[in-house]
Every structure is written in structure tokens, then in C-alpha cells.
Design a protein around this motif. Structure first.
Motif, PDB file in Angstrom:
ATOM      1  N   LEU A  16      29.457   1.051 -18.946  1.00 46.53           N
ATOM      2  CA  LEU A  16      28.200   1.593 -19.449  1.00 46.53           C
ATOM      3  C   LEU A  16      27.914   2.897 -18.706  1.00 46.53           C
ATOM      4  N   TYR A  17      27.628   3.943 -19.462  1.00 50.09           N
ATOM      5  CA  TYR A  17      27.319   5.247 -18.864  1.00 50.09           C
ATOM      6  C   TYR A  17      25.890   5.653 -19.197  1.00 50.09           C
ATOM      7  N   LEU A  18      25.329   6.490 -18.353  1.00 47.17           N
ATOM      8  CA  LEU A  18      24.058   7.136 -18.700  1.00 47.17           C
ATOM      9  C   LEU A  18      23.894   8.391 -17.848  1.00 47.17           C
ATOM     10  N   GLU A  19      23.047   9.280 -18.338  1.00 50.43           N
ATOM     11  CA  GLU A  19      22.634  10.444 -17.554  1.00 50.43           C
ATOM     12  C   GLU A  19      21.131  10.376 -17.379  1.00 50.43           C
ATOM     13  N   VAL A  20      20.668  10.725 -16.196  1.00 49.77           N
ATOM     14  CA  VAL A  20      19.226  10.679 -15.942  1.00 49.77           C
ATOM     15  C   VAL A  20      18.847  11.865 -15.066  1.00 49.77           C
ATOM     16  N   ASP A  21      17.682  12.409 -15.346  1.00 52.25           N
ATOM     17  CA  ASP A  21      17.150  13.523 -14.547  1.00 52.25           C
ATOM     18  C   ASP A  21      17.051  13.078 -13.087  1.00 52.25           C
ATOM     19  N   SER A  22      17.592  13.877 -12.188  1.00 55.19           N
ATOM     20  CA  SER A  22      17.630  13.480 -10.767  1.00 55.19           C
ATOM     21  C   SER A  22      16.225  13.343 -10.175  1.00 55.19           C
ATOM     22  N   LEU A  23      15.201  13.843 -10.876  1.00 54.07           N
ATOM     23  CA  LEU A  23      13.822  13.725 -10.372  1.00 54.07           C
ATOM     24  C   LEU A  23      13.089  12.516 -10.960  1.00 54.07           C
ATOM     25  N   ASN A  24      13.749  11.800 -11.863  1.00 59.68           N
ATOM     26  CA  ASN A  24      13.083  10.699 -12.583  1.00 59.68           C
ATOM     27  C   ASN A  24      13.220   9.381 -11.791  1.00 59.68           C
ATOM     28  N   GLN A  25      12.418   9.272 -10.739  1.00 57.19           N
ATOM     29  CA  GLN A  25      12.552   8.121  -9.833  1.00 57.19           C
ATOM     30  C   GLN A  25      12.348   6.763 -10.516  1.00 57.19           C
ATOM     31  N   PRO A  26      11.322   6.596 -11.386  1.00 55.88           N
ATOM     32  CA  PRO A  26      11.160   5.276 -12.022  1.00 55.88           C
ATOM     33  C   PRO A  26      12.416   4.846 -12.789  1.00 55.88           C
ATOM     34  N   ALA A  27      13.008   5.801 -13.542  1.00 51.70           N
ATOM     35  CA  ALA A  27      14.195   5.447 -14.325  1.00 51.70           C
ATOM     36  C   ALA A  27      15.387   5.169 -13.404  1.00 51.70           C
TER      37      ALA A  27
END
Ligand SMILES: CC(C)(COP(=O)(O)OP(=O)(O)OC[C@H]1O[C@@H](n2cnc3c(N)ncnc32)[C@H](O)[C@@H]1OP(=O)(O)O)[C@@H](O)C(=O)NCCC(=O)NCCS
Length: 145
Positions: free
Chosen positions: A102-113
Motif C-alpha cells: 500500500l502506497y500513499l503520499e502525504v504533505d509533510s506538514l499534515n500531522q493528523p494524517a
């Protein structure tokens, strides 16, 4: 409860997406994913037939790999465990489809996610510099199942 997204859900789903990020998916982007045979979009709603969606998750499964494309919970219902329920559903769904990675990308500033994904045992695999709008770094996260 969690069920497949349909076009009647789109007003609420787009409203959740719009309240979640400065670069939200449009109605057409959700529609495209709903029509894509490799993509899956689900909504979370409280029990009761008239309850509107208060969360959603979209992902694409190809071969034995899955990519989490987008998820969101209505701001009034955050930190109540709905994000975790959506992730548990997603991982179970992928398991049943014999997905391995499973892959994902997330904004490095998006702490909750990021916190939610770490709770779901995703590991950091890399950083994509200035991936979001030429400004913000993305974390590439991976989970093996
Ligand atoms: C990320 C998001 C989906 C999490 O949904 P949620 O329903 O609030 O998540 P949960 O209530 O299941 O919480 C999961 C964990 O994250 C923590 N968490 C959630 N929001 C948090 C916040 N703002 N600050 C600190 N911790 C937070 C919870 O405490 C919980 O951790 P715990 O079990 O260790 O206490 C939600 O914040 C959201 O919609 N954000 C905007 C859209 C977005 O960023 N989507 C992901 C990128 S595509």
C-alpha cells in the motif's frame, strides 16, 4: 457505516474535501475516480438511511499494489475515530483483494494524517521535495500486508 460512494453523495463529499485542504479535489475528479474501474471510493456515514456522508476514502488497486488517493473527515467529526475506521476498512478491503503493498503520499506538514498513517503501520519510504504546488514536501509512505 461504510458504503460505496455514489453521485448523490458528491455535494457533501466535495464540501468535506473543500474544507480539508487548500487544493481540494473537484466534483469532476471524484466522478472520474468513481468511473475508473481500478479505483474505489467509499463514504462513511452514521447509521440511519437519511444520514449524509461525513467521511470518504478513495484508492486505486492495480495488480498487488494499492495507492491511497484521498481521504477526509468532516471537520465537526474529526478526532472521533472515523479516520481510523476508514483506514481499517481500506486495509481489510485490500487484504481481501490480495494486495501486498500500500502506497500513499502525504504533505509533510499534515500531522493528523501522518499520525493516522503511522497508527496504521505505514513506514516512511522517501521524501518528494516541493511535490505539492511547487512548495511543500510530500512524504512517500508504504505499508506491506
Ligand atoms: C487526517 C484525517 C482524515 C483524520 O481523521 P480523524 O477522523 O480525525 O482521525 P481519527 O479520529 O481516527 O484519529 C486518528 C489518530 O490521529 C489523531 N489525530 C487526529 N487529528 C489530530 C489532530 N488534529 N491533532 C492531533 N492528533 C490528531 C487522533 O488522536 C488519533 O490518534 P490516537 O488514536 O493516537 O489518539 C482528518 O484530520 C482529515 O480529514 N484531515 C483533512 C484531510 C486530510 O488531511 N486527508 C489526508 C490527506 S489525503
Amino acid at each position: 457505516m461504510i458504503r460505496k460512494m455514489n453521485t448523490k453523495d458528491l455535494d457533501e463529499v466535495v464540501a468535506i474535501a473543500t474544507s480539508s485542504t487548500s487544493n481540494p479535489w473537484s466534483r469532476n475528479m471524484f466522478l472520474e475516480e468513481m468511473l475508473n474501474p481500478l479505483a474505489y471510493c467509499f463514504i462513511y456515514r452514521r447509521k440511519g438511511s437519511k444520514q449524509p456522508p461525513i467521511g470518504f476514502i478513495c484508492f486505486r488497486n492495480v495488480g498487488d499494489e494499492s495507492e491511497l488517493l484521498n481521504m477526509g473527515v468532516h471537520p465537526q467529526y474529526r478526532q472521533m475515530g472515523i479516520g481510523k475506521k476508514l483506514m481499517q476498512f481500506y486495509i481489510r478491503f485490500c487484504n481481501e483483494m490480495k494486495i501486498k503493498t500500500l502506497y500513499l503520499e502525504v504533505d509533510s506538514l499534515n500531522q493528523p494524517a501522518i499520525h493516522l498513517y503511522q497508527l496504521s503501520s505505514y513506514q516512511l519510504q522517501g521524501i518528494r521535495k516541493t511535490f505539492y504546488r511547487g512548495k511543500f514536501d510530500a512524504l512517500l509512505m508504504v505499508k506491506k500486508i
